[in-house]
Design an enzyme around this catalytic site. Structure first.
Site, PDB file in Angstrom:
ATOM      1  N   ARG A 242     -29.974 -17.894 -12.450  1.00 24.16           N
ATOM      2  CA  ARG A 242     -31.370 -17.628 -12.084  1.00 24.16           C
ATOM      3  C   ARG A 242     -31.650 -16.136 -12.054  1.00 24.16           C
ATOM      4  O   ARG A 242     -32.668 -15.663 -12.588  1.00 24.16           O
ATOM      5  CB  ARG A 242     -31.688 -18.244 -10.711  1.00 24.16           C
ATOM      6  CG  ARG A 242     -33.077 -17.862 -10.179  1.00 24.16           C
ATOM      7  CD  ARG A 242     -33.286 -18.363  -8.765  1.00 24.16           C
ATOM      8  NE  ARG A 242     -32.337 -17.814  -7.831  1.00 24.16           N
ATOM      9  CZ  ARG A 242     -32.431 -16.621  -7.252  1.00 24.16           C
ATOM     10  NH1 ARG A 242     -33.452 -15.818  -7.551  1.00 24.16           N
ATOM     11  NH2 ARG A 242     -31.520 -16.203  -6.391  1.00 24.16           N
ATOM     12  N   ARG A 243     -30.774 -15.366 -11.426  1.00 20.37           N
ATOM     13  CA  ARG A 243     -30.990 -13.924 -11.332  1.00 20.37           C
ATOM     14  C   ARG A 243     -30.890 -13.253 -12.695  1.00 20.37           C
ATOM     15  O   ARG A 243     -31.659 -12.326 -13.000  1.00 20.37           O
ATOM     16  CB  ARG A 243     -29.983 -13.311 -10.349  1.00 20.37           C
ATOM     17  CG  ARG A 243     -30.248 -13.716  -8.910  1.00 20.37           C
ATOM     18  CD  ARG A 243     -29.128 -13.320  -7.981  1.00 20.37           C
ATOM     19  NE  ARG A 243     -29.446 -13.691  -6.594  1.00 20.37           N
ATOM     20  CZ  ARG A 243     -28.546 -13.917  -5.658  1.00 20.37           C
ATOM     21  NH1 ARG A 243     -27.253 -13.804  -5.954  1.00 20.37           N
ATOM     22  NH2 ARG A 243     -28.911 -14.246  -4.443  1.00 20.37           N
TER      23      ARG A 243
ATOM     24  N   LYS B 107     -28.802 -23.237  -0.039  1.00 25.28           N
ATOM     25  CA  LYS B 107     -29.039 -23.116  -1.477  1.00 25.28           C
ATOM     26  C   LYS B 107     -27.865 -23.636  -2.305  1.00 25.28           C
ATOM     27  O   LYS B 107     -28.018 -23.929  -3.490  1.00 25.28           O
ATOM     28  CB  LYS B 107     -29.330 -21.662  -1.857  1.00 25.28           C
ATOM     29  CG  LYS B 107     -28.144 -20.714  -1.784  1.00 25.28           C
ATOM     30  CD  LYS B 107     -28.545 -19.304  -2.201  1.00 25.28           C
ATOM     31  CE  LYS B 107     -27.387 -18.332  -2.116  1.00 25.28           C
ATOM     32  NZ  LYS B 107     -26.292 -18.648  -3.045  1.00 25.28           N
ATOM     33  N   ASP B 108     -26.690 -23.750  -1.680  1.00 18.64           N
ATOM     34  CA  ASP B 108     -25.498 -24.187  -2.403  1.00 18.64           C
ATOM     35  C   ASP B 108     -25.195 -25.667  -2.227  1.00 18.64           C
ATOM     36  O   ASP B 108     -24.230 -26.171  -2.805  1.00 18.64           O
ATOM     37  CB  ASP B 108     -24.280 -23.371  -1.957  1.00 18.64           C
ATOM     38  CG  ASP B 108     -24.428 -21.890  -2.270  1.00 18.64           C
ATOM     39  OD1 ASP B 108     -25.016 -21.575  -3.321  1.00 18.64           O
ATOM     40  OD2 ASP B 108     -23.974 -21.053  -1.466  1.00 18.64           O
TER      41      ASP B 108
ATOM     42  N   ARG C 225     -18.624  -7.459  -3.836  1.00 12.01           N
ATOM     43  CA  ARG C 225     -19.624  -7.282  -4.896  1.00 12.01           C
ATOM     44  C   ARG C 225     -20.237  -5.883  -4.835  1.00 12.01           C
ATOM     45  O   ARG C 225     -20.466  -5.252  -5.862  1.00 12.01           O
ATOM     46  CB  ARG C 225     -20.722  -8.349  -4.779  1.00 12.01           C
ATOM     47  CG  ARG C 225     -20.258  -9.741  -5.130  1.00 12.01           C
ATOM     48  CD  ARG C 225     -21.438 -10.635  -5.395  1.00 12.01           C
ATOM     49  NE  ARG C 225     -21.147 -12.027  -5.103  1.00 12.01           N
ATOM     50  CZ  ARG C 225     -21.960 -13.027  -5.391  1.00 12.01           C
ATOM     51  NH1 ARG C 225     -23.116 -12.794  -5.967  1.00 12.01           N
ATOM     52  NH2 ARG C 225     -21.640 -14.269  -5.087  1.00 12.01           N
TER      53      ARG C 225
ATOM     54  N   CYS D 215     -27.504 -25.413  -8.519  1.00 12.77           N
ATOM     55  CA  CYS D 215     -27.392 -23.969  -8.317  1.00 12.77           C
ATOM     56  C   CYS D 215     -26.996 -23.233  -9.602  1.00 12.77           C
ATOM     57  O   CYS D 215     -26.998 -22.009  -9.631  1.00 12.77           O
ATOM     58  CB  CYS D 215     -26.397 -23.660  -7.205  1.00 12.77           C
ATOM     59  SG  CYS D 215     -24.713 -24.241  -7.537  1.00 12.77           S
TER      60      CYS D 215
ATOM     61  N   ARG E 218     -18.454 -12.027  -9.227  1.00 15.47           N
ATOM     62  CA  ARG E 218     -18.332 -13.092  -8.232  1.00 15.47           C
ATOM     63  C   ARG E 218     -17.774 -12.496  -6.942  1.00 15.47           C
ATOM     64  O   ARG E 218     -17.400 -11.331  -6.887  1.00 15.47           O
ATOM     65  CB  ARG E 218     -17.395 -14.195  -8.727  1.00 15.47           C
ATOM     66  CG  ARG E 218     -17.859 -14.898 -10.004  1.00 15.47           C
ATOM     67  CD  ARG E 218     -19.015 -15.826  -9.755  1.00 15.47           C
ATOM     68  NE  ARG E 218     -19.450 -16.516 -10.961  1.00 15.47           N
ATOM     69  CZ  ARG E 218     -20.497 -17.318 -11.030  1.00 15.47           C
ATOM     70  NH1 ARG E 218     -21.219 -17.536  -9.937  1.00 15.47           N
ATOM     71  NH2 ARG E 218     -20.832 -17.890 -12.172  1.00 15.47           N
TER      72      ARG E 218
END
Length: 234
Positions: A50-51, A5-6, A74, A161, A68
């Site tokens: 996106r989130r 995804k990155d 996290r 992304c 981050r």
């Protein structure tokens, strides 16, 4: 190896992308709570556009706190920053054996993941025939078709992304492939989505077609507005 995804949708010269060896759960997880249990105005940690967009589309009352770092730090920020919950990829949580941190698996129809989420991105030198021989038996062709369709959609939208594009492809019976995708404004007030199916042997064609359908619904104006805001903030 990378998280697919990155990775940019275009490979650098001399490199090729190898089919992933399977795929972990593609969903996002809410850790520390469930969506229904979150109080009004709850603080939820995530740094992904996106989130953020998807959360605000469902719960506009939430206060999103940028965070981050790797998965354990996290999760720790729920305590150190007084957060009610954080959003993380299920793949990362499970690969670290931290399943107990999951409060809720977020539904794919409202929270489609980043294109390629849950899959390894294996870049190989085109000149390295020996390495390609070694890897020739480990690639999953079904997963390869899924991620190629998702990445083709992202390329068709000229996204990356840092934009709120979610996509999820599934292989079906008799050589079929379906692709669902969603583009959401950062404040969650605008959302376009669509779903198409096609032959599994033409994943890029399917991704490009769905990108065009979303552009016809207004996806480009959503993404252009986000890029404009990012340019001003810099």
């Amino acid at each position: 190896m990378h998280s697919l995804k990155d990775l940019p949708t275009a490979n650098p010269p001399g490199l090729t992308l190898w089919p992933p060896p399977g795929r972990e759960d593609v969903r996002d997880a809410l850790c520390g709570a469930t969506l229904p249990s979150l109080r009004k105005g709850a603080k939820v940690g995530t740094g992904a556009p996106r989130r953020i967009a998807q959360l605000l589309a469902v719960r506009p009352d939430l206060e999103i706190i940028p965070i981050r770092g790797n998965v354990p730090p996290r999760l720790k920020k729920m305590e150190t920053m007084g957060l009610d919950a954080v959003v993380l990829a299920v793949a990362g949580i499970r690969r670290l054996g931290l399943d107990e941190a999951i409060g809720e698996l977020l539904p794919l129809d409202l929270f489609p993941p980043s294109p390629g989420q849950g899959a390894l991105g294996i870049q190989v030198r085109q000149s390295s025939t020996k390495l390609q021989e070694i890897l020739s038996s480990v690639g999953d062709t079904a997963v390869d078709a899924q991620v190629r369709a998702e990445r083709a959609l992202l390329a068709g939208l000229h996204g990356g992304c840092s934009v709120p594009v979610g996509a999820h492809a599934e292989t079906g019976p008799e050589g079929s492939l379906s692709l669902f995708a969603q583009v959401t404004s950062l404040d969650g007030t605008r959302r376009v989505e669509g779903k198409l199916s096609g032959p599994v042997v033409e994943p890029e064609k399917l991704g490009a077609a769905l990108a065009e359908e979303l552009i016809g619904q207004g996806a480009r104006s959503i993404l252009d507005a986000i890029r404009g805001e990012s340019a001003v903030s810099r």
